[in-house]
Design an enzyme around this catalytic site. Structure first.
Site, short mmCIF file in Angstrom:
data_model
loop_
_atom_site.label_atom_id
_atom_site.label_comp_id
_atom_site.label_asym_id
_atom_site.label_seq_id
_atom_site.Cartn_x
_atom_site.Cartn_y
_atom_site.Cartn_z
N GLU A 278 63.67 -22.83 -39.29
CA GLU A 278 62.93 -23.01 -38.04
C GLU A 278 63.26 -24.36 -37.39
OE1 GLU A 278 58.94 -22.82 -39.57
OE2 GLU A 278 59.01 -20.67 -39.92
N TYR A 322 53.79 -41.25 -30.87
CA TYR A 322 54.46 -41.43 -32.17
C TYR A 322 55.21 -42.76 -32.26
CZ TYR A 322 54.18 -36.26 -31.97
OH TYR A 322 53.77 -34.96 -31.85
N CYS A 348 47.06 -45.30 -15.91
CA CYS A 348 46.10 -46.38 -16.18
C CYS A 348 45.72 -46.42 -17.65
CB CYS A 348 44.85 -46.20 -15.35
SG CYS A 348 45.24 -45.93 -13.64
N GLU A 349 46.70 -46.69 -18.51
CA GLU A 349 46.45 -46.85 -19.94
C GLU A 349 47.51 -47.81 -20.46
OE1 GLU A 349 45.48 -44.01 -22.66
OE2 GLU A 349 44.81 -42.49 -21.25
#
Ligand SMILES: *Cc1c(COP(=O)(O)O)cnc(C)c1O
Length: 423
Positions: A278, A322, A348-349
């Protein structure tokens, strides 16, 4: 190897300049190389095929890495199956022409309607992650008067390195059943008239850059197959999941598909099972870039320099989620001296920071950049956070390109929001 190269200093995807795509489609925009998608699939399949004892495995591309229907069509045409984790992904795979017989339905929490949909569609296997889920599948299969092909996802309890948010193979994670549980559930399924237990599966994590955890997990899976057979069961299928890391710029080199396949041939080559894989990231990551434009360059009095882009964490979440590293390259030829920049988006972060103190050629407003290795878990994880329309996607094939998902209009973005009738 991929098909993003500079020609006289300008960055191209196959035979199309990224600047031309940005001019035609606007930014931010994801751009994928069909030749690279095809190449990665071939490399993976040929590595496995070079060991006769591995048979002809099912390579079920993990749709969640990049589920665009055109991407699935490219891979499906080469014979890829699809590893899916929701009804939406099963539908995507079917819409791309991938036959149900090559579709694997995985995932920790499947709703009854989703299981019913997958069973009616005739998927190759449902990967079962718990006993309640097995009971639910049995009840639905009974109601539909069919036999559900089930494979047990086992948690091999190995440490797979990588980022904690993408490690899935430890007993403490939410994924899969223990070996003991797998034996009990296999027997239970074998006794049930509406369940057809085909085999066992594992998937230990993502961006794994060392063969050791794979080898540990696969040896354990081998032991399990032998135990189940000794207990009188037929075990036809062994699904070894995805998780092979890719070379992200500046990161340790992952094992090659050839080394991965050689290890598998050595560890389980004589097991006489139909193998399934997969892979997601391995196929798509280095087949795509995110192209963005510099909106502003500004400098703090104390000296820190910022490039504010028109792409943000809602378009490419991996750095915020991550701590992922993406090489960021200018698209046009430049002789500018390298300088350290913080590259940020407009959301806005504080988390909307792609990188800090990255030394890169000096850029200014209007310049275009490409985030490399953004083809997997890029567009697939994008959102409309901050009411920014979903980022469009483009596929390049030779000297042609097509918009394979267009940018929604603002009207479309608002269309589903009906004000409450008392407002
Ligand atoms: C995410 C996932 C994959 C794909 O992982 P990659 O690291 O992209 O290869 C495969 N199988 C399952 C069950 C997954 O959840």
């Amino acid at each position: 190897m991929n098909h993003f190269e500079t020609r006289s200093g300008d960055l191209y995807c196959e035979d199309v300049s990224l600047a031309a795509i940005a001019a035609a489609v606007g930014t931010p925009v994801y751009v994928y190389s069909q030749a690279t998608l095809e190449r990665h699939f071939h490399v993976f399949r040929e590595a496995l095929r070079s060991h006769a004892n591995l048979g002809e495995p099912l390579i079920a591309y993990a749709v969640k890495a990049n589920g665009n229907v055109s991407v699935l069509r490219v891979l499906g045409a080469l014979g890829a199956g699809a590893d899916t984790v929701s009804e939406g992904e099963v539908r995507r795979a079917l819409a791309a022409g991938i036959p149900a017989s090559r579709i694997v339905f995985s995932g920790v929490g499947k709703r009854p309607q989703e299981i019913e949909f997958a069973l009616r569609a005739g998927v190759a296997e449902i990967n079962v992650e718990s006993e309640p889920e097995l009971d639910l599948i049995a009840a639905i299969a009974e109601r539909l008067t069919l036999q559900a092909p089930v494979v047990f996802r086992v948690n091999p309890d190995v440490e797979a390195g990588g980022h904690a948010k993408i490690a899935t193979g430890k007993a403490e994670n939410k994924f899969g059943v223990s070996f003991t549980e797998a034996r009990r559930l296999y027997a239970k399924a074998a006794d049930h008239p509406h369940l057809n237990p085909l085999g066992v599966a594992c998937h230990i994590g993502s961006q794994i850059i060392d063969l050791t955890p794979f080898e540990q997990a696969f040896s354990k899976m081998r032991g399990l197959v032998e135990t189940l057979r000794a207990e009188g069961h037929s075990v036809e299928r062994l699904d070894l999941g995805g998780g092979l890391g890719v070379p992200y710029f500046n990161m340790p080199e992952p094992p090659s598909p050839a080394d991965y396949a050689a290890m598998i041939a050595r560890v389980i080559g004589d097991l006489d099972v139909q193998l399934a894989f997969e892979p997601g990231r391995m196929i798509a990551a280095n087949a795509g870039v995110l192209v963005a434009q510099v909106l502003h360059r500004h400098e703090r009095p104390e000296g820190r320099k910022f490039l504010v882009l028109d792409a943000a964490m809602n378009d490419l979440l991996r750095p915020a989620m991550y701590d992922a590293f993406h090489d960021i390259r200018p698209i046009a030829a430049t002789n500018a001296e390298p300088e350290p920049f913080d590259v940020v988006g407009p959301v806005c972060e504080t988390g909307d920071t792609f990188t800090r103190d990255r030394v890169m050629p000096s850029l200014d407003s209007g310049d275009l950049v490409a985030f490399m290795s953004a083809g997997a878990y890029g567009a697939a994880m994008a959102s409309e956070y901050n009411s920014r329309p979903l980022v469009p996607e483009v596929l390049v094939h030779g000297d042609r390109f097509a918009v394979i998902r267009r940018r929604p209009t603002y009207e479309e973005m608002l269309a589903d929001e009906a004000p409450a009738d008392w407002l």
